[in-house]
Design a protein around this motif. Structure first.
Motif, PDB file in Angstrom:
ATOM      1  N   ASN A   1       0.874  -1.126  -0.017  1.00  0.00           N
ATOM      2  CA  ASN A   1      -0.088  -0.118  -0.224  1.00  0.00           C
ATOM      3  C   ASN A   1       0.654   1.497   0.096  1.00  0.00           C
ATOM      4  OD1 ASN A   1      -2.522  -1.222  -0.193  1.00  0.00           O
ATOM      5  ND2 ASN A   1      -2.722  -1.261   2.399  1.00  0.00           N
ATOM      6  N   LEU A   2       2.059   1.667   1.112  1.00  0.00           N
ATOM      7  CA  LEU A   2       3.037   2.579   1.131  1.00  0.00           C
ATOM      8  C   LEU A   2       3.553   2.498  -0.568  1.00  0.00           C
ATOM      9  CD1 LEU A   2       4.752   1.760   4.222  1.00  0.00           C
ATOM     10  CD2 LEU A   2       2.450   3.579   4.014  1.00  0.00           C
ATOM     11  N   CYS A   3       4.061   1.492  -0.945  1.00  0.00           N
ATOM     12  CA  CYS A   3       4.381   1.695  -2.826  1.00  0.00           C
ATOM     13  C   CYS A   3       3.988   2.319  -3.176  1.00  0.00           C
ATOM     14  CB  CYS A   3       5.139  -0.413  -3.204  1.00  0.00           C
ATOM     15  SG  CYS A   3       6.232   0.808  -4.371  1.00  0.00           S
ATOM     16  N   LYS A   4       2.370   2.244  -3.512  1.00  0.00           N
ATOM     17  CA  LYS A   4       1.160   2.137  -4.285  1.00  0.00           C
ATOM     18  C   LYS A   4       1.271   3.867  -3.993  1.00  0.00           C
ATOM     19  CE  LYS A   4      -3.052   2.238  -5.659  1.00  0.00           C
ATOM     20  NZ  LYS A   4      -4.790   1.695  -5.328  1.00  0.00           N
ATOM     21  N   ALA A   5       0.896   3.839  -2.745  1.00  0.00           N
ATOM     22  CA  ALA A   5       0.975   5.270  -1.942  1.00  0.00           C
ATOM     23  C   ALA A   5       2.069   6.411  -2.181  1.00  0.00           C
ATOM     24  CB  ALA A   5       0.406   5.390  -0.837  1.00  0.00           C
ATOM     25  N   TYR A   6       3.029   6.267  -1.934  1.00  0.00           N
ATOM     26  CA  TYR A   6       4.350   7.021  -2.091  1.00  0.00           C
ATOM     27  C   TYR A   6       5.372   6.908  -4.050  1.00  0.00           C
ATOM     28  CZ  TYR A   6       3.251   8.581   2.380  1.00  0.00           C
ATOM     29  OH  TYR A   6       1.638   8.787   3.953  1.00  0.00           O
ATOM     30  N   GLY A   7       4.891   5.589  -4.813  1.00  0.00           N
ATOM     31  CA  GLY A   7       5.953   5.656  -5.667  1.00  0.00           C
ATOM     32  C   GLY A   7       7.164   5.019  -5.293  1.00  0.00           C
ATOM     33  N   ILE A   8       7.377   4.676  -4.319  1.00  0.00           N
ATOM     34  CA  ILE A   8       8.241   4.385  -3.430  1.00  0.00           C
ATOM     35  C   ILE A   8       8.144   2.781  -2.983  1.00  0.00           C
ATOM     36  CG2 ILE A   8       9.662   6.614  -3.445  1.00  0.00           C
ATOM     37  CD1 ILE A   8       9.254   6.259  -0.442  1.00  0.00           C
ATOM     38  N   HIS A   9       9.918   2.186  -2.880  1.00  0.00           N
ATOM     39  CA  HIS A   9      10.120   0.784  -1.897  1.00  0.00           C
ATOM     40  C   HIS A   9       9.709   1.075  -1.224  1.00  0.00           C
ATOM     41  CE1 HIS A   9       9.718  -1.476  -5.794  1.00  0.00           C
ATOM     42  NE2 HIS A   9      10.513  -0.044  -6.459  1.00  0.00           N
ATOM     43  N   VAL A  10       9.494   0.722  -0.141  1.00  0.00           N
ATOM     44  CA  VAL A  10       9.453  -0.140   1.412  1.00  0.00           C
ATOM     45  C   VAL A  10       9.588  -0.932   1.822  1.00  0.00           C
ATOM     46  CG1 VAL A  10       8.085   1.154   3.450  1.00  0.00           C
ATOM     47  CG2 VAL A  10       8.059   2.538   1.383  1.00  0.00           C
ATOM     48  N   LYS A  11      10.268  -0.944   2.992  1.00  0.00           N
ATOM     49  CA  LYS A  11      10.422  -2.109   3.816  1.00  0.00           C
ATOM     50  C   LYS A  11       9.593  -2.005   5.027  1.00  0.00           C
ATOM     51  CE  LYS A  11      12.848  -4.682   1.625  1.00  0.00           C
ATOM     52  NZ  LYS A  11      10.972  -6.391   0.576  1.00  0.00           N
TER      53      LYS A  11
ATOM     54  N   ILE B   1       7.816  -3.786  18.218  1.00  0.00           N
ATOM     55  CA  ILE B   1       7.828  -2.170  17.129  1.00  0.00           C
ATOM     56  C   ILE B   1       7.621  -2.365  16.187  1.00  0.00           C
ATOM     57  CG2 ILE B   1       8.693  -0.071  17.180  1.00  0.00           C
ATOM     58  CD1 ILE B   1       9.350  -0.718  20.498  1.00  0.00           C
ATOM     59  N   LYS B   2       7.077  -1.543  14.989  1.00  0.00           N
ATOM     60  CA  LYS B   2       7.283  -1.660  13.615  1.00  0.00           C
ATOM     61  C   LYS B   2       7.716  -0.081  13.141  1.00  0.00           C
ATOM     62  CE  LYS B   2       3.852  -3.915  11.340  1.00  0.00           C
ATOM     63  NZ  LYS B   2       2.436  -4.407  10.528  1.00  0.00           N
ATOM     64  N   ALA B   3       8.538  -0.419  11.564  1.00  0.00           N
ATOM     65  CA  ALA B   3       8.654   0.775  11.587  1.00  0.00           C
ATOM     66  C   ALA B   3       8.734   0.810   9.864  1.00  0.00           C
ATOM     67  CB  ALA B   3       9.906   1.533  12.024  1.00  0.00           C
ATOM     68  N   CYS B   4       8.965   1.683   9.064  1.00  0.00           N
ATOM     69  CA  CYS B   4       9.174   2.237   8.085  1.00  0.00           C
ATOM     70  C   CYS B   4      10.184   2.533   7.424  1.00  0.00           C
ATOM     71  CB  CYS B   4       7.069   3.156   7.108  1.00  0.00           C
ATOM     72  SG  CYS B   4       6.118   2.362   7.374  1.00  0.00           S
ATOM     73  N   VAL B   5      11.013   1.749   6.256  1.00  0.00           N
ATOM     74  CA  VAL B   5      12.264   2.027   6.176  1.00  0.00           C
ATOM     75  C   VAL B   5      12.388   2.835   4.196  1.00  0.00           C
ATOM     76  CG1 VAL B   5      14.683   1.577   5.449  1.00  0.00           C
ATOM     77  CG2 VAL B   5      13.487   0.585   7.898  1.00  0.00           C
ATOM     78  N   PRO B   6      12.446   3.197   3.749  1.00  0.00           N
ATOM     79  CA  PRO B   6      12.296   3.160   2.529  1.00  0.00           C
ATOM     80  C   PRO B   6      13.887   2.762   1.864  1.00  0.00           C
ATOM     81  CG  PRO B   6      12.641   5.717   3.445  1.00  0.00           C
ATOM     82  CD  PRO B   6      13.113   4.644   5.040  1.00  0.00           C
ATOM     83  N   VAL B   7      13.704   2.463   0.998  1.00  0.00           N
ATOM     84  CA  VAL B   7      14.551   1.538  -0.448  1.00  0.00           C
ATOM     85  C   VAL B   7      15.008   2.822  -1.565  1.00  0.00           C
ATOM     86  CG1 VAL B   7      15.028  -0.636  -1.064  1.00  0.00           C
ATOM     87  CG2 VAL B   7      13.869  -0.768   0.506  1.00  0.00           C
ATOM     88  N   LEU B   8      16.527   3.313  -1.072  1.00  0.00           N
ATOM     89  CA  LEU B   8      16.777   4.070  -1.700  1.00  0.00           C
ATOM     90  C   LEU B   8      17.151   2.705  -3.844  1.00  0.00           C
ATOM     91  CD1 LEU B   8      18.827   6.838  -0.126  1.00  0.00           C
ATOM     92  CD2 LEU B   8      16.341   6.599  -1.074  1.00  0.00           C
ATOM     93  N   SER B   9      16.793   3.277  -4.415  1.00  0.00           N
ATOM     94  CA  SER B   9      17.185   2.177  -5.923  1.00  0.00           C
ATOM     95  C   SER B   9      18.536   2.820  -6.134  1.00  0.00           C
ATOM     96  CB  SER B   9      15.866   2.052  -6.568  1.00  0.00           C
ATOM     97  OG  SER B   9      15.395   3.130  -7.061  1.00  0.00           O
TER      98      SER B   9
END
Length: 260
Positions: free
Chosen positions: A230-240, A252-260
């Protein structure tokens, strides 16, 4: 208290921004609205607060349609915390917070001792009573944000609407503000907030509305909505989404963007 947003469409004049949005929030709940810039988060807030005319649907508070409520009645029930607010005059913190009593006063009436006591109680509730005699414009960003929240509390609302309450704050002040938001929810307030940080939904254990650029949306508990897909669709980036534990062993959960 229950706030129901039912099949709501909103925008500016004939321009539609959001379509067929439905969600509910009750006492002690936090709803976090996520999504990229331009999808309509601020437009939704302006509609709930009566600044914009509803295009379609209903907004109910305790099963009563608020569309024809007066500004005064809305302010007694729904308080708004903006991202920031410039204050050109040298008002003290107590004077700024006392402005939250405006909806309860007659025209040209000044705050009474009772109103000032309510304002001081709001400051005390947020653990910033020591700031009451400081000049608002001289405060740090984090202190100003807490004062704006105190002003909203002084309205004694049922619902608190917060537009990116951690905007422009450093990491430490973001966490301090989020900690107070959770505390306010535990006191019984219903809170609707926007954020640019999906992690805030995890930290607040909030229900989530995730708005997409194509005007679709997902709504539900944070574990259901804040997903990598869902985050990838919303923001157009890959997230883990990663997992860790606090000192008590709580996951605890956290969102980490994956830079390509």
């Amino acid at each position: 208290m229950k706030l129901d947003v039912l099949d709501v469409s909103c925008g500016y004049g004939q321009k539609n921004i959001l379509n067929h949005l439905t969600f509910s929030i009750g006492n002690g709940q936090i709803l976090c609205i996520l999504g990229p810039n331009g999808v309509g988060k601020s437009t939704l807030f302006k509609t709930i607060l009566g600044f914009l005319k509803l295009q379609q649907g209903k907004i109910l508070l305790d099963n009563e349609n608020i569309v024809h409520w007066s500004v005064r009645r809305l302010a007694k029930n729904i308080a708004y915390v903006p991202q920031t607010q410039a204050q050109p005059f040298p008002f003290s913190v107590l004077e700024v917070v006392s402005m939250g009593r405006a909806a309860h006063l007659k025209s040209f009436e000044s705050p009474s001792q009772k109103d000032l006591a309510i304002a001081e109680n709001s400051l005390d509730q947020l653990e910033i009573l020591s700031l009451k005699n400081r000049i608002f414009s001289e405060l740090s960003g984090g202190e100003k944000q807490m004062v704006l929240i105190a002003r909203a509390l002084t309205q004694q609302p049922q619902v608190l609407v917060m537009d990116e309450p951690t905007s422009n704050l450093d990491f430490g002040n973001q966490i301090r503000v989020l900690r107070q938001i959770k505390k306010l929810a535990r006191s019984g307030l219903g809170i609707v907030m926007t954020s640019h940080f999906p992690d805030h939904a995890f930290l607040c254990s909030a229900d989530v509305v995730l708005l997409q650029k194509d005007k679709s949306y997902q709504t539900g508990a944070f574990d259901e909505v804040v997903t990598e897909e869902n985050l990838c669709k919303a923001y157009g980036i890959h997230v883990k989404i990663i997992y860790t534990q606090d000192a008590q062993g709580t996951v605890i959960k956290a969102c980490v963007p994956v830079l390509s």
